[in-house]
Design a protein around this motif. Sequence first.
Motif, PDB file in Angstrom:
ATOM      1  N   ASP A   1     -89.136   5.622 -34.442  1.00 21.26           N
ATOM      2  CA  ASP A   1     -88.201   4.742 -35.168  1.00 21.26           C
ATOM      3  C   ASP A   1     -88.795   3.380 -35.399  1.00 21.26           C
ATOM      4  O   ASP A   1     -88.630   2.778 -36.455  1.00 21.26           O
TER       5      ASP A   1
ATOM      6  N   SER B   1     -74.167   3.506 -36.584  1.00 22.19           N
ATOM      7  CA  SER B   1     -74.185   4.184 -37.865  1.00 22.19           C
ATOM      8  C   SER B   1     -73.293   5.415 -37.878  1.00 22.19           C
ATOM      9  O   SER B   1     -73.162   6.049 -38.898  1.00 22.19           O
TER      10      SER B   1
ATOM     11  N   ASP C   1     -79.556   5.051 -36.309  1.00 20.27           N
ATOM     12  CA  ASP C   1     -80.299   4.116 -37.136  1.00 20.27           C
ATOM     13  C   ASP C   1     -80.304   2.708 -36.558  1.00 20.27           C
ATOM     14  O   ASP C   1     -81.130   1.885 -36.935  1.00 20.27           O
TER      15      ASP C   1
END
Length: 357
Positions: free
Chosen positions: A37, A77, A117
Motif C-alpha cells: 500500500d 473507506s 484504502d
Amino acid sequence: MDIREDRKKEADDPSEEICDSGFDSVSDSLRSINQEDNRNIKKESPKEADDGDKKDNDNKVDSITEDRLDSSYGSSSITSENLSEILQICKITEEKHPKKPEGLSQQEIEVLTSISDDGDTILHLAVIHEEQHFALHLISLYPKDVLDMQNDLYQTPLHLATYLNQPVVVQALVEKKACLELQDQDGNTPLHVACAQGYLECANELTRENESLLSNVLKMQNWRGMTCMHVATLQGNYQLIELLMRKKANINAQEGTSGKTPLHLGVELHDQSLVSLLLKMGANVDMVMYNGCTPLHLAVGRQDASIANLLCQSGADKLLRNLEGETAQDLADGNDDILALFPFDDIQISGRSVVNF
C-alpha cells in the motif's frame, strides 16, 4: 471492505502454507500488504506510467494523499453494510470461543490480513464501527505487532478505541501489551487523546502499567510540545490531573515551545481554582518560561489581581526579572489592586519602581 485483486492473487498460491503457519504468517501477510500500500501511495500505477503524463499523475497522487490527511477519527473507506458482510464472512462473533489462527479459513485470513484504502486493519474498522464483541475477538487473535499497526493518520487501534471512548476495548488492548508510546499524526499518544477528550475511564485503563513502563509515556510531548499533564490542565480536568499525579507525572514539566509549566497554563486560563489545585499538588510557583517569565509575570501581565495575590501568598518571588529585565511589578500597568501586592511601589528611580531598596 475492498480487497484488492492483486492481494487475492498473492493469497491464492500459498493458501495451505498460510493456514498452517498461524500467527507468524498472519503478521507477515499484513506487513507485506502494508508495504504494498505504501508503494501504491507514493508511486504511479503501471497504467498511469503508460499514459506518460507525469504531471497529471503527481496531481492524482497528491489528491489521494490530501484526502487521507483530511480524514479524521472514525473515517474509513467501508460502510456499516460492508462491515456487516465482513462479520458474516469471519463468523467470529458467533463463536463462543475464538478460533485459533491455524483454524482460520483462507477467506478469513484474507480478510484479517487486509487493510482499507485509509490504512485501517479490520481491527481498526471494528473499533470505528463500535463492533465491540468482534474487536475483542480480533484482539485475542492478533499478535502484538499487528495490534500496533498504524493507519494513514498513524492511529493504532488503541488510539481509536480511546478517542471513541471504548474502555473495555482499551483494557483488552492494554492487557495484550499494545504499545502506549506510539504517536498519531499530531504526536499524541493514546493517553494524550484520553486527556484531551476528558475520558477518565480510558485514562485509568491506559495507566495501569507499572511505573517503569508508564514513566516514559508521561514524559512524552506531542508535536505542540505538550505532555499529558499539560493537555489535562488545558482541559481544566481536575480528575485527570489528580490521576496523572498519582502516577507520578511531572507537574513542573515544561512544554516544548515556550517552556510553560501546567501552572503557567492555569494562570493563562484565569482559573483560580485550577491554579490553587496545582499549587497544592506541588507546582513550583517560581518556575520560569524560556523568556524568563514566572507565573506571577503572566498573572500581572494579564491584569489578574486575584491569581497574582494567590501566587504571592504561595511565596512567589516578586523580584525575579524576565529576559527583558522586567519584574512582575513592571507589568502592572497602573493596576492599583496589583500594585498593592508589591512593596515600595511609590519609589521610583529613572522611571522604574524600586522593589528592593
